[in-house]
Design a protein around this motif. Structure first.
Motif, short mmCIF file in Angstrom:
data_model
loop_
_atom_site.label_atom_id
_atom_site.label_comp_id
_atom_site.label_asym_id
_atom_site.label_seq_id
_atom_site.Cartn_x
_atom_site.Cartn_y
_atom_site.Cartn_z
N ALA A 240 36.52 -33.22 17.92
CA ALA A 240 36.61 -31.77 18.22
C ALA A 240 37.02 -31.86 19.65
CB ALA A 240 35.06 -31.06 18.06
N ALA A 241 36.49 -32.89 20.50
CA ALA A 241 36.84 -32.93 21.82
C ALA A 241 38.38 -33.22 22.07
CB ALA A 241 35.91 -33.97 22.52
N GLN A 243 40.78 -32.90 19.56
CA GLN A 243 41.52 -32.15 19.06
C GLN A 243 41.67 -30.60 20.15
OE1 GLN A 243 43.27 -31.80 16.02
NE2 GLN A 243 43.05 -33.88 16.42
N GLN A 244 40.81 -30.76 20.93
CA GLN A 244 40.85 -29.47 21.85
C GLN A 244 41.77 -29.78 22.61
OE1 GLN A 244 37.10 -28.37 23.76
NE2 GLN A 244 37.88 -26.66 24.75
N ILE A 245 41.72 -31.26 23.31
CA ILE A 245 42.66 -31.53 24.45
C ILE A 245 44.27 -31.37 23.80
CG2 ILE A 245 43.37 -33.38 25.62
CD1 ILE A 245 40.73 -34.37 25.97
N GLU A 247 45.55 -29.44 21.53
CA GLU A 247 45.65 -28.13 21.20
C GLU A 247 46.09 -27.44 22.66
OE1 GLU A 247 42.82 -25.80 19.05
OE2 GLU A 247 42.83 -27.51 17.41
N GLY A 248 45.41 -28.12 23.67
CA GLY A 248 45.88 -27.56 24.95
C GLY A 248 47.31 -27.86 25.44
N SER A 252 49.22 -28.84 17.06
CA SER A 252 48.08 -28.06 16.21
C SER A 252 47.60 -29.20 15.44
CB SER A 252 49.05 -27.12 15.32
OG SER A 252 49.86 -27.88 14.46
N LYS A 253 46.40 -28.56 14.71
CA LYS A 253 45.66 -29.54 13.77
C LYS A 253 46.23 -30.22 12.52
CE LYS A 253 41.28 -27.66 15.33
NZ LYS A 253 39.93 -27.14 14.70
#
Length: 254
Positions: A240-241, A243-245, A247-248, A252-253
């Motif tokens: 999750a950490a 993927q958040q970076i 996405e920033g 995309s996932k």
């Protein structure tokens, strides 16, 4: 201190130094990643190092094809992240990947960009056949994934012959981005994440449909000297950490 005591102390210190050197080596990781991942993976790397004190990551960014060639030639790489499935398929076929470690971790989008100062902005791919677009950039199809995505889309649009004489090829998607940002070409095909980096110097004209998704796989290299840390890095990228970076930075996932 007797001679035997001095010898024992020396042996103990040498052993400690040797173990320390091994420990330091065990915390180093080399990651070869597609050029389009440069900014995002640098941020991911900083977060990973913070979460794993004592770890040092070294990144090697370039087009996916040349990175694979380096691994084939014995470059000391622990983890490989490609901008397309085809390059990773070739790595797997050559048995360069550790079994069971390959996984997709991100997706992107192919876009057509023009210089921010451009007086003409194409509304569809067919517009590139016009006189306003004399020089169009993309990556070298044989070694740069964005070039292969581009050529497939152009072929599907029936423009392969019309645009054949207009191509300017870059050694990576970032080189294509630079060509457009410096207005050295009239238009160029890059990923959306790259276009966002130079949003003051380029404009996204349109999103280009691709027959296959622009997906990014990652895997541990079979010859890695630090398999455990490599697996930890891959897990972090997919967490999750991580993927958040990503996405920033516009990814995309998977």
């Amino acid at each position: 201190m007797t001679a035997s005591s001095r010898w024992l102390l020396k042996a103990t210190l040498l052993t400690a130094f040797s173990l320390g050197a091994v420990a330091v080596q065990a915390q180093e990781l080399t990651v070869s990643a597609a050029a389009s991942l440069t900014n995002a993976f640098q941020a991911v790397g900083q977060a990973f190092e913070k979460a794993h004190p004592g770890t040092r990551l070294t990144f090697n960014f370039a087009a996916s094809g040349p990175l694979l060639a380096q691994i084939q030639q014995g470059a000391p790489v622990d983890v490989f992240a490609s901008a397309d499935q085809e390059t990773m398929d070739r790595a797997a076929k050559a048995r360069l990947l550790a079994e069971g470690t390959r996984a997709d971790f991100a997706r992107n989008t192919l876009v057509l960009i023009v210089p921010a100062s451009a007086s003409h902005v194409p509304q569809q791919l067919a517009d590139l056949n016009g006189a306003a677009y004399k020089r169009i950039a993309t990556g070298t199809p044989s070694s740069v994934p964005v070039g292969r995505y581009t050529m497939a889309s152009v072929q599907d649009a029936g423009l392969a012959s019309a645009l054949e004489s207009k191509w300017i090829y870059g050694e990576s998607v970032r080189q294509v981005l630079n060509y457009v940002a410096r207005a050295e070409v009239d238009a160029g095909f890059v990923y959306r994440t790259d276009a966002l980096i130079e949003k003051d110097k380029t404009r996204i004209a349109l999103t280009v449909p691709t027959a296959t998704p622009v997906s990014y796989p990652i895997a541990q290299v079979a010859a890695s000297r630090n398999a455990a840390l490599g697996k930890d890095f891959i897990a972090f990228v997919r967490s999750a950490a991580g993927q958040q970076i990503l996405e920033g930075f516009g990814f995309s996932k998977p």
